[in-house]
Enzyme design. Structure first.
Site, PDB file in Angstrom:
ATOM      1  CB  SER A 150      21.484   9.022  29.731  1.00 32.31           C
ATOM      2  OG  SER A 150      22.773   9.618  29.638  1.00 32.31           O
ATOM      3  CG  ASP A 198      29.489   5.850  32.825  1.00 30.32           C
ATOM      4  OD1 ASP A 198      29.757   7.072  32.822  1.00 30.32           O
ATOM      5  OD2 ASP A 198      28.374   5.402  32.503  1.00 30.32           O
ATOM      6  CG  HIS A 227      25.678   7.829  32.893  1.00 31.24           C
ATOM      7  ND1 HIS A 227      26.508   7.474  31.837  1.00 31.24           N
ATOM      8  CD2 HIS A 227      24.605   8.433  32.340  1.00 31.24           C
ATOM      9  CE1 HIS A 227      25.953   7.849  30.696  1.00 31.24           C
ATOM     10  NE2 HIS A 227      24.798   8.438  30.969  1.00 31.24           N
TER      11      HIS A 227
END
Length: 429
Positions: free
Chosen positions: A160, A405, A408
């Site tokens: 990702s 998070d 990311h």
């Protein structure tokens, strides 16, 4: 000072020479550096990373042994200042030229990365530009990029984080393409952005380990008990052939503990598997060697360029940067200012594997060393400002740090810089 924007290769200016910081190189190191660089041509640039520990963890970039090659690198139109390491530098505030696009202007950003849409109260993370110590990074030129991709394919392969870099590249390019002349399609592991008038594609292929694994479903892959099949890179590699610019990454999904499960024989789906437990370092080394063998067999260095993006750092523990042990990237709006900051020791052994494998290889891959420059950016993560995978519990809502998070990155932001560095190494290697 950055070179002016240009719409053609002939008018693209080269990197400008600037004085070296006395804090970066001693006079002796500079002399050795220049002597070696002027004595050799090269096919790829890879800085051997020699990690060491003292009171805090540091990274030392030793001088590479550049490989000689008679052929000019594909896509190259100029050269980087020979004494300049574009990955060594500092972040400078630039409200005049940043961000390179607006979040709402790019419809391709996943809701997991749209921080403003999900309530982030500040935009400070969008206004930083990477400034190398000895030169400047060329202005990203979307026209040059698309013209060079005419009739060609560019592909990002990995997890990702590489998908984020892919989306950043699409956001940087799509604005100069008419709406009727572009498309964006997702089909399983493959996502394709097409610039129709250029007959060009920018693609992303989901393969978090590069090798075949039980996490290969592009949608349903959140598996804790991960298994990778030995010698299986062709399972995915058949979809990568005929690509002209390839950008690999793989790191995060390997970090499950001290050991990793490798399928020796049989199928991933088999209930009874021939599994070997190996160290994470050995498992990762196996993947790196498989990638290099695949590149050697399938990519023509006279026509194609292959890149490997180094580890994207996380900011899970405030203690790593001298903060409270209970804090992480949540509510962090400033950069880490310690130029020697590296982060936790968890990346050290993997970085050593990368250095070992690439140093021994003769396969021409350009190494994009984004790790340390990204380590300073504790402010740039999506934190709590993203679409959540599942509903939050009352306990989580009461403690935002618990679900932030810190892996990311918000867009626009840090990953646009990764692509500026990719642009530099593609055209000014």
């Amino acid at each position: 000072m950055k070179p002016p924007l240009s719409s053609s290769p002939s008018s693209s200016s080269l990197l400008k020479k600037a004085r070296f910081s006395p804090f970066i190189f001693t006079l002796l190191a500079f002399i050795v550096f220049v002597t070696i660089l002027y004595s050799e041509d090269f096919t790829c640039i890879f800085s051997q990373l020699d990690l060491y520990s003292s009171q805090s963890t540091h990274i030392h970039r030793s001088i590479s042994n550049f490989k000689k090659n008679k052929h000019k690198l594909a896509f190259a139109i100029g050269e980087t200042e020979e004494s300049c390491d574009i990955f060594s530098g500092r972040w400078v505030r630039d409200e005049e030229n940043r961000p390179l696009y607006e979040e709402q202007e790019c419809p391709y950003i996943q809701p997991q990365l749209t921080c403003q849409e999900h309530g982030r109260p500040d935009k400070d993370y969008q206004y930083w530009r990477w400034q190398p110590h000895g030169c400047s990074v060329p202005t990203f030129n979307a026209t040059l990029m698309l013209e060079s991709l005419r009739g060609k394919r560019m592909m990002f392969v990995g997890d990702s984080l590489n998908r984020g870099q892919f989306v950043s590249m699409v956001c940087l390019l799509h604005r100069i393409i008419p709406e009727s002349a572009k498309s964006f399609k997702e089909n399983g592991s493959l996502t394709v952005f097409t610039a129709k008038d250029y007959n060009a594609t920018i693609e992303f292929y989901w393969a978090p380990f590069l090798l075949e694994s039980n996490s290969d479903d592009a949608v349903v892959h959140r598996i804790q008990d991960r298994v990778v099949r030995k010698g299986s890179i062709n399972k995915h590699g058949k979809h990568w052939k005929d690509v002209d610019i390839m950008v690999f990454n793989t790191y995060l999904w390997w970090m499950t503990g001290l050991e990793f499960k490798i399928l020796q024989s049989g199928e991933i789906e088999d209930k009874e598997k021939d599994i070997a437990m190996v160290s994470t370092e050995d498992a990762y080394r196996m993947a790196m060697k498989s990638m290099l063998r695949w590149v050697k067999k399938n990519m023509d260095p006279k026509k194609t360029r292959v890149f490997f993006t180094s580890m994207s750092p996380s900011h899970q523990k405030g203690i790593d940067w001298g903060g409270d042990p209970k804090e992480n990237c949540y509510n962090q709006t400033t950069l880490i200012e310690d130029s020697n900051y590296w982060g936790s020791d968890s990346r050290k052994s993997i970085m050593q594997v990368i250095g070992e494998v690439f140093r021994k290889s003769k396969v021409p891959i350009t190494f994009l060393n984004i790790t340390q420059l990204s380590s300073y950016r504790r402010d740039a993560h999506t934190s709590i400002y993203k679409k959540q995978w599942s509903p939050l519990t009352p306990e989580q809502i009461a403690n935002p740090t618990s679900y932030a998070d810190c892996v990311h990155w918000c867009m626009p932001g840090l990953q646009d810089t990764w692509n500026e560095l990719l642009f530099t190494k593609l055209f000014y290697p």
